[in-house]
Each structure stands twice: as structure tokens, then as C-alpha cells.
Design an enzyme around this catalytic site. Structure first.
Site, PDB file in Angstrom:
ATOM      1  N   GLY A   1       0.784  -1.224   0.000  1.00  0.00           N
ATOM      2  CA  GLY A   1       0.000   0.000   0.000  1.00  0.00           C
ATOM      3  C   GLY A   1       0.817   1.276   0.000  1.00  0.00           C
TER       4      GLY A   1
ATOM      5  N   ASN B   1       1.554   3.029  -2.545  1.00  0.00           N
ATOM      6  CA  ASN B   1       0.841   3.953  -3.444  1.00  0.00           C
ATOM      7  C   ASN B   1      -0.434   4.464  -2.791  1.00  0.00           C
ATOM      8  OD1 ASN B   1       2.249   4.103  -6.236  1.00  0.00           O
ATOM      9  ND2 ASN B   1       2.430   1.984  -5.589  1.00  0.00           N
TER      10      ASN B   1
ATOM     11  N   HIS C   1      -5.845  -8.747  -8.711  1.00  0.00           N
ATOM     12  CA  HIS C   1      -6.926  -9.654  -9.134  1.00  0.00           C
ATOM     13  C   HIS C   1      -7.471  -9.132 -10.453  1.00  0.00           C
ATOM     14  CE1 HIS C   1     -10.663 -12.038  -8.920  1.00  0.00           C
ATOM     15  NE2 HIS C   1     -11.270 -10.940  -9.313  1.00  0.00           N
ATOM     16  N   ILE C   2      -7.564 -10.023 -11.415  1.00  0.00           N
ATOM     17  CA  ILE C   2      -8.088  -9.610 -12.718  1.00  0.00           C
ATOM     18  C   ILE C   2      -9.608  -9.580 -12.669  1.00  0.00           C
ATOM     19  CG2 ILE C   2      -8.228 -10.208 -15.157  1.00  0.00           C
ATOM     20  CD1 ILE C   2      -5.484 -11.519 -14.885  1.00  0.00           C
TER      21      ILE C   2
ATOM     22  N   ASN D   1      -5.967   2.072 -13.107  1.00  0.00           N
ATOM     23  CA  ASN D   1      -5.015   1.104 -12.558  1.00  0.00           C
ATOM     24  C   ASN D   1      -3.585   1.610 -12.729  1.00  0.00           C
ATOM     25  OD1 ASN D   1      -4.066  -1.596 -11.652  1.00  0.00           O
ATOM     26  ND2 ASN D   1      -3.299  -1.703 -13.751  1.00  0.00           N
TER      27      ASN D   1
ATOM     28  N   HIS E   1       0.214   0.567 -13.264  1.00  0.00           N
ATOM     29  CA  HIS E   1       0.939  -0.610 -13.745  1.00  0.00           C
ATOM     30  C   HIS E   1       2.405  -0.256 -13.960  1.00  0.00           C
ATOM     31  CE1 HIS E   1       1.595  -4.495 -15.491  1.00  0.00           C
ATOM     32  NE2 HIS E   1       1.986  -3.973 -16.638  1.00  0.00           N
TER      33      HIS E   1
ATOM     34  N   ASP F   1      -4.493  -4.457 -18.593  1.00  0.00           N
ATOM     35  CA  ASP F   1      -3.443  -3.445 -18.812  1.00  0.00           C
ATOM     36  C   ASP F   1      -3.479  -2.858 -20.211  1.00  0.00           C
ATOM     37  OD1 ASP F   1      -1.262  -5.440 -16.767  1.00  0.00           O
ATOM     38  OD2 ASP F   1      -2.642  -3.843 -16.215  1.00  0.00           O
TER      39      ASP F   1
HETATM   40  N1  LIG Z   1     -10.042  -6.535 -16.158  1.00  0.00           N
HETATM   41  C1  LIG Z   1      -8.943  -6.001 -15.608  1.00  0.00           C
HETATM   42  N2  LIG Z   1      -8.606  -6.323 -14.353  1.00  0.00           N
HETATM   43  C2  LIG Z   1      -7.481  -5.793 -13.801  1.00  0.00           C
HETATM   44  C3  LIG Z   1      -6.648  -4.941 -14.555  1.00  0.00           C
HETATM   45  C4  LIG Z   1      -7.040  -4.611 -15.882  1.00  0.00           C
HETATM   46  O1  LIG Z   1      -6.362  -3.813 -16.584  1.00  0.00           O
HETATM   47  N3  LIG Z   1      -8.184  -5.160 -16.369  1.00  0.00           N
HETATM   48  N4  LIG Z   1      -5.440  -4.491 -14.009  1.00  0.00           N
HETATM   49  C5  LIG Z   1      -4.960  -5.353 -12.949  1.00  0.00           C
HETATM   50  C6  LIG Z   1      -3.682  -4.982 -12.278  1.00  0.00           C
HETATM   51  N5  LIG Z   1      -2.651  -5.848 -12.850  1.00  0.00           N
HETATM   52  C7  LIG Z   1      -1.694  -5.189 -13.563  1.00  0.00           C
HETATM   53  O2  LIG Z   1      -1.640  -3.953 -13.606  1.00  0.00           O
HETATM   54  C8  LIG Z   1      -2.663  -7.253 -12.714  1.00  0.00           C
HETATM   55  C9  LIG Z   1      -2.894  -7.807 -11.457  1.00  0.00           C
HETATM   56  C10 LIG Z   1      -2.922  -9.190 -11.308  1.00  0.00           C
HETATM   57  C11 LIG Z   1      -2.725 -10.024 -12.387  1.00  0.00           C
HETATM   58  C12 LIG Z   1      -2.815 -11.501 -12.218  1.00  0.00           C
HETATM   59  O3  LIG Z   1      -2.278 -12.287 -12.983  1.00  0.00           O
HETATM   60  N6  LIG Z   1      -3.553 -11.902 -11.158  1.00  0.00           N
HETATM   61  C13 LIG Z   1      -3.835 -13.328 -10.894  1.00  0.00           C
HETATM   62  C14 LIG Z   1      -3.661 -13.631  -9.418  1.00  0.00           C
HETATM   63  C15 LIG Z   1      -2.274 -13.188  -8.983  1.00  0.00           C
HETATM   64  C16 LIG Z   1      -2.201 -13.171  -7.452  1.00  0.00           C
HETATM   65  O4  LIG Z   1      -3.241 -13.349  -6.806  1.00  0.00           O
HETATM   66  O5  LIG Z   1      -1.078 -12.952  -6.962  1.00  0.00           O
HETATM   67  C17 LIG Z   1      -5.310 -13.584 -11.219  1.00  0.00           C
HETATM   68  O6  LIG Z   1      -6.135 -12.637 -11.083  1.00  0.00           O
HETATM   69  O7  LIG Z   1      -5.576 -14.746 -11.532  1.00  0.00           O
HETATM   70  C18 LIG Z   1      -2.479  -9.484 -13.650  1.00  0.00           C
HETATM   71  C19 LIG Z   1      -2.451  -8.082 -13.815  1.00  0.00           C
HETATM   72  C20 LIG Z   1      -5.996  -5.533 -11.895  1.00  0.00           C
HETATM   73  N7  LIG Z   1      -7.156  -6.109 -12.517  1.00  0.00           N
HETATM   74  N1  LIG Z   2      -0.085  -5.425 -12.251  1.00  0.00           N
HETATM   75  C1  LIG Z   2      -0.329  -4.598 -11.121  1.00  0.00           C
HETATM   76  C2  LIG Z   2       0.956  -4.329 -10.395  1.00  0.00           C
HETATM   77  O1  LIG Z   2       1.939  -5.016 -10.548  1.00  0.00           O
HETATM   78  N2  LIG Z   2       0.915  -3.294  -9.559  1.00  0.00           N
HETATM   79  C3  LIG Z   2       2.081  -2.917  -8.802  1.00  0.00           C
HETATM   80  O2  LIG Z   2       1.969  -3.394  -7.471  1.00  0.00           O
HETATM   81  C4  LIG Z   2       2.784  -2.534  -6.655  1.00  0.00           C
HETATM   82  C5  LIG Z   2       1.966  -2.150  -5.459  1.00  0.00           C
HETATM   83  O3  LIG Z   2       2.818  -1.541  -4.524  1.00  0.00           O
HETATM   84  P1  LIG Z   2       2.158  -0.922  -3.183  1.00  0.00           P
HETATM   85  O4  LIG Z   2       1.294  -2.017  -2.593  1.00  0.00           O
HETATM   86  O5  LIG Z   2       3.355  -0.562  -2.341  1.00  0.00           O
HETATM   87  O6  LIG Z   2       1.356   0.277  -3.596  1.00  0.00           O
HETATM   88  C6  LIG Z   2       3.145  -1.308  -7.504  1.00  0.00           C
HETATM   89  O7  LIG Z   2       4.474  -1.395  -7.959  1.00  0.00           O
HETATM   90  C7  LIG Z   2       2.192  -1.413  -8.665  1.00  0.00           C
HETATM   91  O8  LIG Z   2       2.697  -0.865  -9.859  1.00  0.00           O
END
Ligand SMILES: Nc1nc2c(c(=O)[nH]1)N[C@@H](CN(C=O)c1ccc(C(=O)N[C@@H](CCC(=O)O)C(=O)O)cc1)CN2
Ligand SMILES: NCC(=O)N[C@@H]1O[C@H](COP(=O)([O-])[O-])[C@@H](O)[C@H]1O
Length: 228
Positions: free
Chosen positions: A15, A17, A103-104, A133, A135, A175
Site C-alpha cells: 500500500g 501507493n 486480481h483480474i 489502474n 501498472h 493493462d
Molecule cells: N479486467 C482487468 N482487471 C485488472 C486490470 C485490468 O487492466 N483489467 N489491471 C490489474 C492490475 N494488474 C496489472 O496492472 C494485474 C494484477 C494481477 C494479475 C494476475 O495475474 N492476477 C492473478 C492472481 C495473482 C495473485 O493473486 O497474486 C489472477 O487474477 O488470476 C495481472 C495483472 C488488476 N485487474
Molecule cells: N499489475 C499490477 C501491479 O503489478 N501493480 C504494482 O503493485 C505494486 C503495489 O505496490 P504498493 O502495494 O506498495 O502500492 C506497484 O508497484 C504497482 O505498480
């Protein structure tokens, strides 16, 4: 002064950010804005502690996916997304920020957030809420999880010459939403990943506040035809 704009922040980890957003509330960087809720999919997320320790404290909530699915209630990932949307939208936010939310989201969340479906049967669809989001990569470079490590490794192998961070609108395609702020982060051959990450997170802490301020200043979207 008009009522404060309300933001809901979704997290999964440390957290830092979120902390940048907490610290920016009601400052010239993020005027007349308050974080109404911090939501996590992980009970142990330190960001929940940051919210509780904020002054004034920020309400928190969490809902983990796996226990939700295992509760033998016949629930699905889509049901989870709908439940998250219910909790988040109950705050009537002006903006939803994914700040390390790992989480997606499927259509269960996005259809509700973007007002394409009503929260309750028979209800009018809600006004769309912007979802953004953070990234840690440049547009189209390293979509998905572990982007920092992947980009760092690719640079050390000579596969890329630059990387960076962005804040983008959230669409179903992970993303791939419209980039709102994109910043390159310098990376040098042989530097330890820890040093690179420190630089990268500093830039993240700036752009997440800038992006929130920018989107909150936009006219409220009346209707969206689709977000895909
Ligand atoms: N529909 C969307 N959902 C999310 C987006 C998005 O752009 N469209 N952004 C993500 C954030 N993210 C990258 O920026 C990202 C986060 C998580 C994953 C991923 O593979 N998650 C896995 C579980 C991983 C874990 O629990 O450690 C999953 O969901 O199966 C990919 C990209 C947030 N959501
Ligand atoms: N795909 C999403 C992703 O990778 N997000 C990344 O998780 C970190 C969260 O840090 P924080 O918990 O210290 O804010 C950040 O680096 C952010 O870009």
C-alpha cells in the site's frame, strides 16, 4: 466548497501507493478529495493497516477470493467480482483506483462499475464510475503480474532499452486500457533490482496522485457504450 470527491482504493499488498494518495488528500495535489474506503483481497495486506492508521482513519474492507470460492456456496469468480463491486459502489465513489490490486476483474465488476448493468434487479443502471489502474510498465510492454521483474530481466538481457510506469483506464483486456499518464524510469546495466525498484516506486507515487486528480477533474461520464 462542493462536497468532497470520494475515492475507493483497491489494494493487495504493502500500500505505498495508497499511502501517497492518503498523504495527498485535501492538498493542492489532490484537493477536496477523501478516500472513503480501502478494499483488499488479502486480509494481511499492510495497506489495510495504513488506512486504519491514517488521520482520520479510513474505513477498510476485505474479501478474499479463495475462501469465497471454497465456502461451498456454489459461488464463482464472477460472483466474487459482483460482490466486490457491491461493496465498492455502495460508497458512491467518484473514482475507483486499483493500486497494486492483484486480481483480474471480469465483466461482473466492470459491467456494474461502468453502469452497464444495475446493481439490483429492477434498478436503474448507475452513473459510470471511472476505474484506473497503476501498472509498472510502459503501454503494451509487460502486461500482467511481475512486470517490474520481467522488465528488469529483459533490460539486463538487452531485449529492451527502456521501461517505466503508467496509470491507465481499466478495461477487460488486462493493462490495455487507455493510458492516462506514462513515465519512463531510467534503468542502468548492472544496477541492483532494488535500486531500480526504489526509483520506480518514487515515480509511481507521483503519477498515481496526478492521475487521480486528472480523472476527478474530468466531466462525469454520462453513459458508456462499452469498455472492452
Ligand atoms: N479486467 C482487468 N482487471 C485488472 C486490470 C485490468 O487492466 N483489467 N489491471 C490489474 C492490475 N494488474 C496489472 O496492472 C494485474 C494484477 C494481477 C494479475 C494476475 O495475474 N492476477 C492473478 C492472481 C495473482 C495473485 O493473486 O497474486 C489472477 O487474477 O488470476 C495481472 C495483472 C488488476 N485487474
Ligand atoms: N499489475 C499490477 C501491479 O503489478 N501493480 C504494482 O503493485 C505494486 C503495489 O505496490 P504498493 O502495494 O506498495 O502500492 C506497484 O508497484 C504497482 O505498480
Amino acid at each position: 466548497m462542493s462536497a468532497a470527491r470520494k475515492v475507493v482504493v483497491l489494494i493487495s499488498g504493502s500500500g505505498s501507493n495508497l499511502q501517497a494518495l492518503i498523504d495527498a488528500q485535501n492538498t493542492p495535489a489532490l484537493p477536496n478529495t477523501r478516500i472513503a474506503l480501502v478494499f483488499s483481497n488479502r486480509k494481511a495486506a499492510y495497506g489495510l493497516t495504513r488506512a486504519t492508521q491514517a488521520n482520520p482513519p479510513i474505513p477498510t474492507s476485505y474479501l478474499a477470493l479463495q475462501p469465497y470460492l471454497k465456502a461451498n456456496l456454489g459461488k464463482t469468480r464472477a460472483d466474487y467480482d459482483v460482490e466486490v463491486a457491491r461493496v465498492v459502489l455502495r460508497e458512491n465513489p467518484d473514482l475507483i483506483i486499483l493500486a497494486g490490486w492483484m486480481h483480474i476483474f471480469g465483466e461482473g465488476f466492470l459491467d456494474l462499475a461502468y453502469g452497464l448493468k444495475p446493481l439490483e434487479e429492477g434498478e436503474e443502471p448507475r452513473t459510470p464510475v471511472s476505474v484506473i489502474n497503476l501498472h509498472p510498465a510502459l503501454p503494451g510492454a509487460f502486461d500482467g503480474a511481475n512486470a517490474i521483474e520481467r522488465a528488469f530481466e529483459a533490460f539486463q538481457k538487452g531485449e529492451i532499452t527502456q521501461t517505466g510506469v503508467m496509470v491507465h483506464r481499466v478495461v477487460k483486456d488486462v493493462d490495455r486500457g487507455e493510458p492516462l499518464i506514462v513515465k519512463e524510469v531510467p534503468i542502468t546495466k548492472g544496477e541492483p533490482i532494488e535500486a531500480f525498484e526504489e526509483k520506480l516506486h518514487k515515480v509511481e507515487h507521483e503519477i498515481i496522485v496526478q492521475a487521480a486528480a486528472r480523472v476527478l477533474e474530468e466531466a462525469k461520464p454520462q453513459r458508456v457504450r462499452a469498455y472492452l
